[in-house]
Structure formats: C-alpha cells, structure tokens
Write a protein that holds these residues in place. Structure first.
Motif, PDB file in Angstrom:
ATOM      1  N   PRO A 123       0.742  -1.175   0.131  1.00  0.00           N
ATOM      2  CA  PRO A 123      -0.015  -0.075  -0.044  1.00  0.00           C
ATOM      3  C   PRO A 123       0.891   1.314  -0.165  1.00  0.00           C
ATOM      4  O   PRO A 123       0.424   2.363  -0.513  1.00  0.00           O
ATOM      5  CB  PRO A 123      -0.816  -0.230   1.332  1.00  0.00           C
ATOM      6  CG  PRO A 123      -0.226  -0.971   1.936  1.00  0.00           C
ATOM      7  CD  PRO A 123       0.768  -2.062   1.048  1.00  0.00           C
ATOM      8  N   SER A 124       2.083   1.220   0.312  1.00  0.00           N
ATOM      9  CA  SER A 124       2.795   2.416   0.443  1.00  0.00           C
ATOM     10  C   SER A 124       3.429   3.048  -0.586  1.00  0.00           C
ATOM     11  O   SER A 124       4.073   4.249  -0.805  1.00  0.00           O
ATOM     12  CB  SER A 124       4.004   2.150   1.664  1.00  0.00           C
ATOM     13  OG  SER A 124       4.644   1.290   1.269  1.00  0.00           O
ATOM     14  N   SER A 125       3.540   2.132  -1.799  1.00  0.00           N
ATOM     15  CA  SER A 125       4.290   2.577  -3.083  1.00  0.00           C
ATOM     16  C   SER A 125       3.296   3.199  -3.978  1.00  0.00           C
ATOM     17  O   SER A 125       2.316   3.500  -3.781  1.00  0.00           O
ATOM     18  CB  SER A 125       4.744   1.311  -3.736  1.00  0.00           C
ATOM     19  OG  SER A 125       5.925   0.944  -3.099  1.00  0.00           O
ATOM     20  N   PRO A 126       4.050   4.349  -4.829  1.00  0.00           N
ATOM     21  CA  PRO A 126       3.080   4.894  -5.767  1.00  0.00           C
ATOM     22  C   PRO A 126       2.535   3.955  -6.853  1.00  0.00           C
ATOM     23  O   PRO A 126       3.292   2.787  -7.122  1.00  0.00           O
ATOM     24  CB  PRO A 126       4.129   5.728  -6.497  1.00  0.00           C
ATOM     25  CG  PRO A 126       5.479   5.253  -6.273  1.00  0.00           C
ATOM     26  CD  PRO A 126       5.509   4.263  -4.881  1.00  0.00           C
ATOM     27  N   PRO A 127       1.459   4.267  -7.392  1.00  0.00           N
ATOM     28  CA  PRO A 127       0.737   3.556  -8.538  1.00  0.00           C
ATOM     29  C   PRO A 127       1.378   3.254  -9.762  1.00  0.00           C
ATOM     30  O   PRO A 127       2.155   4.130 -10.391  1.00  0.00           O
ATOM     31  CB  PRO A 127      -0.563   3.905  -8.422  1.00  0.00           C
ATOM     32  CG  PRO A 127      -0.392   5.376  -8.118  1.00  0.00           C
ATOM     33  CD  PRO A 127       0.925   5.627  -7.246  1.00  0.00           C
ATOM     34  N   ARG A 128       1.466   2.194 -10.442  1.00  0.00           N
ATOM     35  CA  ARG A 128       1.476   1.967 -11.908  1.00  0.00           C
ATOM     36  C   ARG A 128       2.698   2.756 -12.447  1.00  0.00           C
ATOM     37  O   ARG A 128       2.596   3.577 -13.146  1.00  0.00           O
ATOM     38  CB  ARG A 128       0.452   2.528 -12.758  1.00  0.00           C
ATOM     39  CG  ARG A 128      -1.035   1.925 -12.399  1.00  0.00           C
ATOM     40  CD  ARG A 128      -2.292   2.281 -13.173  1.00  0.00           C
ATOM     41  NE  ARG A 128      -2.782   3.541 -12.608  1.00  0.00           N
ATOM     42  CZ  ARG A 128      -3.562   3.501 -11.618  1.00  0.00           C
ATOM     43  NH1 ARG A 128      -4.064   2.626 -11.041  1.00  0.00           N
ATOM     44  NH2 ARG A 128      -4.132   4.813 -11.333  1.00  0.00           N
ATOM     45  N   GLN A 129       3.981   1.993 -12.195  1.00  0.00           N
ATOM     46  CA  GLN A 129       5.053   2.261 -12.788  1.00  0.00           C
ATOM     47  C   GLN A 129       5.648   1.635 -13.982  1.00  0.00           C
ATOM     48  O   GLN A 129       5.202   0.348 -14.002  1.00  0.00           O
ATOM     49  CB  GLN A 129       5.957   2.432 -11.865  1.00  0.00           C
ATOM     50  CG  GLN A 129       6.236   3.363 -10.802  1.00  0.00           C
ATOM     51  CD  GLN A 129       7.090   3.165  -9.698  1.00  0.00           C
ATOM     52  OE1 GLN A 129       8.100   3.059  -9.944  1.00  0.00           O
ATOM     53  NE2 GLN A 129       6.438   2.942  -8.530  1.00  0.00           N
ATOM     54  N   GLN A 130       5.953   2.176 -15.050  1.00  0.00           N
ATOM     55  CA  GLN A 130       6.420   1.280 -16.248  1.00  0.00           C
ATOM     56  C   GLN A 130       7.210   0.500 -15.935  1.00  0.00           C
ATOM     57  O   GLN A 130       8.403   0.833 -15.245  1.00  0.00           O
ATOM     58  CB  GLN A 130       6.602   2.239 -17.382  1.00  0.00           C
ATOM     59  CG  GLN A 130       5.618   3.057 -18.073  1.00  0.00           C
ATOM     60  CD  GLN A 130       5.984   3.676 -19.235  1.00  0.00           C
ATOM     61  OE1 GLN A 130       7.118   3.922 -19.425  1.00  0.00           O
ATOM     62  NE2 GLN A 130       5.108   3.934 -20.032  1.00  0.00           N
ATOM     63  N   LEU A 131       7.295  -0.916 -16.437  1.00  0.00           N
ATOM     64  CA  LEU A 131       8.211  -1.898 -16.097  1.00  0.00           C
ATOM     65  C   LEU A 131       9.381  -1.510 -17.039  1.00  0.00           C
ATOM     66  O   LEU A 131       9.379  -1.423 -18.263  1.00  0.00           O
ATOM     67  CB  LEU A 131       7.792  -3.314 -16.521  1.00  0.00           C
ATOM     68  CG  LEU A 131       6.527  -3.687 -15.794  1.00  0.00           C
ATOM     69  CD1 LEU A 131       5.768  -4.900 -16.343  1.00  0.00           C
ATOM     70  CD2 LEU A 131       6.831  -3.587 -14.373  1.00  0.00           C
ATOM     71  N   THR A 132      10.586  -1.560 -16.516  1.00  0.00           N
ATOM     72  CA  THR A 132      11.847  -1.150 -17.057  1.00  0.00           C
ATOM     73  C   THR A 132      12.972  -2.272 -16.999  1.00  0.00           C
ATOM     74  O   THR A 132      13.778  -2.292 -16.039  1.00  0.00           O
ATOM     75  CB  THR A 132      12.581  -0.027 -16.690  1.00  0.00           C
ATOM     76  OG1 THR A 132      12.691  -0.052 -15.222  1.00  0.00           O
ATOM     77  CG2 THR A 132      11.863   1.460 -16.915  1.00  0.00           C
ATOM     78  N   LEU A 133      12.301  -3.487 -17.581  1.00  0.00           N
ATOM     79  CA  LEU A 133      13.259  -4.798 -17.520  1.00  0.00           C
ATOM     80  C   LEU A 133      14.126  -4.435 -18.726  1.00  0.00           C
ATOM     81  O   LEU A 133      13.864  -4.420 -20.078  1.00  0.00           O
ATOM     82  CB  LEU A 133      12.365  -5.819 -17.771  1.00  0.00           C
ATOM     83  CG  LEU A 133      11.051  -5.907 -16.548  1.00  0.00           C
ATOM     84  CD1 LEU A 133      10.124  -7.000 -17.114  1.00  0.00           C
ATOM     85  CD2 LEU A 133      11.858  -6.333 -15.286  1.00  0.00           C
ATOM     86  N   LYS A 134      15.306  -5.303 -18.491  1.00  0.00           N
ATOM     87  CA  LYS A 134      16.291  -5.410 -19.587  1.00  0.00           C
ATOM     88  C   LYS A 134      15.877  -6.292 -20.602  1.00  0.00           C
ATOM     89  O   LYS A 134      15.919  -6.175 -21.902  1.00  0.00           O
ATOM     90  CB  LYS A 134      17.780  -5.810 -19.150  1.00  0.00           C
ATOM     91  CG  LYS A 134      18.498  -4.459 -18.738  1.00  0.00           C
ATOM     92  CD  LYS A 134      20.072  -5.077 -18.519  1.00  0.00           C
ATOM     93  CE  LYS A 134      20.506  -4.709 -17.119  1.00  0.00           C
ATOM     94  NZ  LYS A 134      21.172  -5.924 -16.325  1.00  0.00           N
ATOM     95  N   GLN A 135      15.325  -7.264 -20.147  1.00  0.00           N
ATOM     96  CA  GLN A 135      14.721  -8.351 -21.142  1.00  0.00           C
ATOM     97  C   GLN A 135      13.429  -8.067 -21.651  1.00  0.00           C
ATOM     98  O   GLN A 135      12.619  -7.721 -20.796  1.00  0.00           O
ATOM     99  CB  GLN A 135      14.544  -9.575 -20.133  1.00  0.00           C
ATOM    100  CG  GLN A 135      13.950 -10.861 -21.047  1.00  0.00           C
ATOM    101  CD  GLN A 135      15.494 -11.531 -21.663  1.00  0.00           C
ATOM    102  OE1 GLN A 135      14.920 -11.927 -22.735  1.00  0.00           O
ATOM    103  NE2 GLN A 135      16.572 -11.889 -21.103  1.00  0.00           N
TER     104      GLN A 135
END
Ligand SMILES: C[S@@+](CC[C@H](N)C(=O)[O-])C[C@H]1O[C@@H](n2cnc3c(N)ncnc32)[C@H](O)[C@@H]1O
Length: 248
Positions: A123-135
């Motif tokens: 619950p404490s994190s900000p919502p909906r961050q884009q996934l920045t995966l190398k793969q």
C-alpha cells in the motif's frame, strides 16, 4: 518492528527442500499448504499451457506478480534448462525469498522487485510504474491470481505493459474472478464463493464481457476462457494472444 512482526518476517524467509528445489515454509497461496499440492498446482498449469504455445528451453517467460516463485519452481522441475524466466513482484519479501532460494541456484531465473502500489500487497508505493526490464520479447506472460487483486485502472495498465513486453503473437495467461450478470467490477462481494473476504482487494470480481473487452482493447485476441478453471480458488482462466497493434 514488533516482535511478532520480526518472527513473521523470519518465517517468511525460511524454506524446505523438495526434490532439487526449495519451497517456502510460510505460503501466501490459499489452500496449498501441502508440498505436493503446491508444486502440482504449478505443474498442471505448465502442462495446460502447452496447448497454446510450445514451452521449451528457449521460451521466454515473464511471471508478473510471481509471489514466492510457485510457477518458477514448477518450471524448474518440468523445464530444468529453461534459459529465460523473469519474475516480477511488488512484495519485497517475496522477491527476496525467490532470489535467495531460486535465483541463487538457478541463475537463469531472474527476480525483480518493483515498488508498485497495491492496497493489499504494497500500500505504501506509488501506483502504476512502467516496467523497465532489460529483457523484452517474451513469448508468455503469466499472471496467476494477480488481476483477482487489482482494480480496473491497474488491470488496464498492466495489460498494456504485458502487450509491450510480449513478441507479436505472444500469449498472455491470466486468472481472475469472473462471472456473468454481475456489476462490471466489485471488490470483496458479499458471500461470493461462500467465503469471507479479509482485507482490501481479497477478491476483485469482474463481469465477463467487461474484462474480456479490456484484453481486446489492450491488443489481445481471446484464445480460451475456462470458467472457474482453477477449482481451488474459483478463479477463471483467460488465455489470449497479442495482435501486434493495439486499439486506440
Ligand atoms: C495471490 S498472489 C499470486 C502469486 C503467484 N502468481 C502464484 O501464483 O503463486 C498475488 C501476487 O501479485 C503481486 N502483485 C499485486 N499487484 C502487483 C503489482 N502492481 N505489481 C507487481 N506485483 C503485484 C502480489 O504482491 C502477490 O505476490
């Protein structure tokens, strides 16, 4: 942290050996306390996936909301030479467990913590961050029991992210609480499945046509729908294939 909190955290870090893998001692999955049931639940899903795509050592898999690596452990038993598995979760303890007890021994299985808001799990994190995966360029996106704990804007957003991460024609497999003749969405519906709900987002139930339209709008063609296909939890299975171009 309180003493109870500290003891709980230690319990969550423990593991016990099962064949050539480790399983979590304290589990977040419902009704899977027994080791054979736990691992068989993953093996059954892996076997059923073979009807939609070929799973072999070169298949690239993203397990979004991987939890404590239930699916990853099943894959290790079925496809020990799998080269690319990526597990992602917003639960830091779960990812720490997976890194210590899976990635350490099977480095082709990579786990990433993403601090994304979920009223139940983080619950404490900000919502909906884009996934920045190398793969990128995954053949399969696996989301077991994830949309069942997510509201509409999150489902839309993560369907979009999965579409971006999959190759054209890649397969998404997701489970969710789905019914007909119910409101488009309802969080913790009273008496649903004859069980009480505990805490936020315990059971988020979607109306079938509404949810399947979200997949369509995110650029997926439905391949299969199995009503309450996961008998243990009452969740339905949705399998769809990426079209390549997303509807505007
Ligand atoms: C019921 S558990 C299922 C775990 C796993 N998929 C399995 O089948 O065993 C739901 C998981 O989804 C994760 N989750 C929920 N929202 C998320 C988000 N926005 N980003 C990443 N993981 C999320 C939770 O932290 C939790 O581990």
């Amino acid at each position: 942290m309180s003493l109870i909190g500290a003891l709980k955290a230690v319990g969550q870090r423990r593991a016990r050996q099962y064949k050539n893998i480790y399983l979590p001692v304290k589990r977040s999955n419902e009704k899977l306390a027994d080791d054979n049931s736990y691992i068989n639940s993953a093996l059954e899903q892996i076997d059923s996936l073979q009807q939609y795509l070929e799973l072999n050592q070169t298949t690239r898999i993203i397990d979004f909301g991987c939890g404590q690596g239930r699916f990853a452990n099943g894959l290790i038993l079925r496809l020990p030479d799998l080269k690319h598995y990526t597990g992602v979760d917003t639960n830091d303890d779960a990812i720490k467990w997976c890194k210590r007890w899976i990635e350490n021994y099977y480095p082709n299985f990579q786990f990433h913590f993403i601090p994304a808001h979920n009223a139940r799990y983080n619950p404490s994190s900000p919502p909906r961050q884009q996934l920045t995966l190398k793969q990128k360029g995954f053949h399969l996106a696996f989301l077991n029991s994830v949309f069942s704990h997510m509201l509409i804007e999150d489902v839309k957003f993560y369907l979009g992210e999965m579409h971006k991460l999959l190759i054209p024609g890649g397969v998404i497999y997701a489970t969710a609480f789905v019914e007909e003749w119910v409101p488009e969405i309802e969080e913790n519906p009273d008496g649903y499945l004859n069980e009480d709900c505990v805490g936020p987002l315990h059971r988020v139930r979607y109306e079938k046509t509404y949810l399947l339209n979200l997949f369509e709008k995110a650029g997926f063609d439905l391949i299969d729908f199995e009503y309450r296909g996961i008998k243990r939890t009452g969740q339905s299975i949705i399998v769809a294939r990426g079209k390549g171009i997303k509807e505007s």
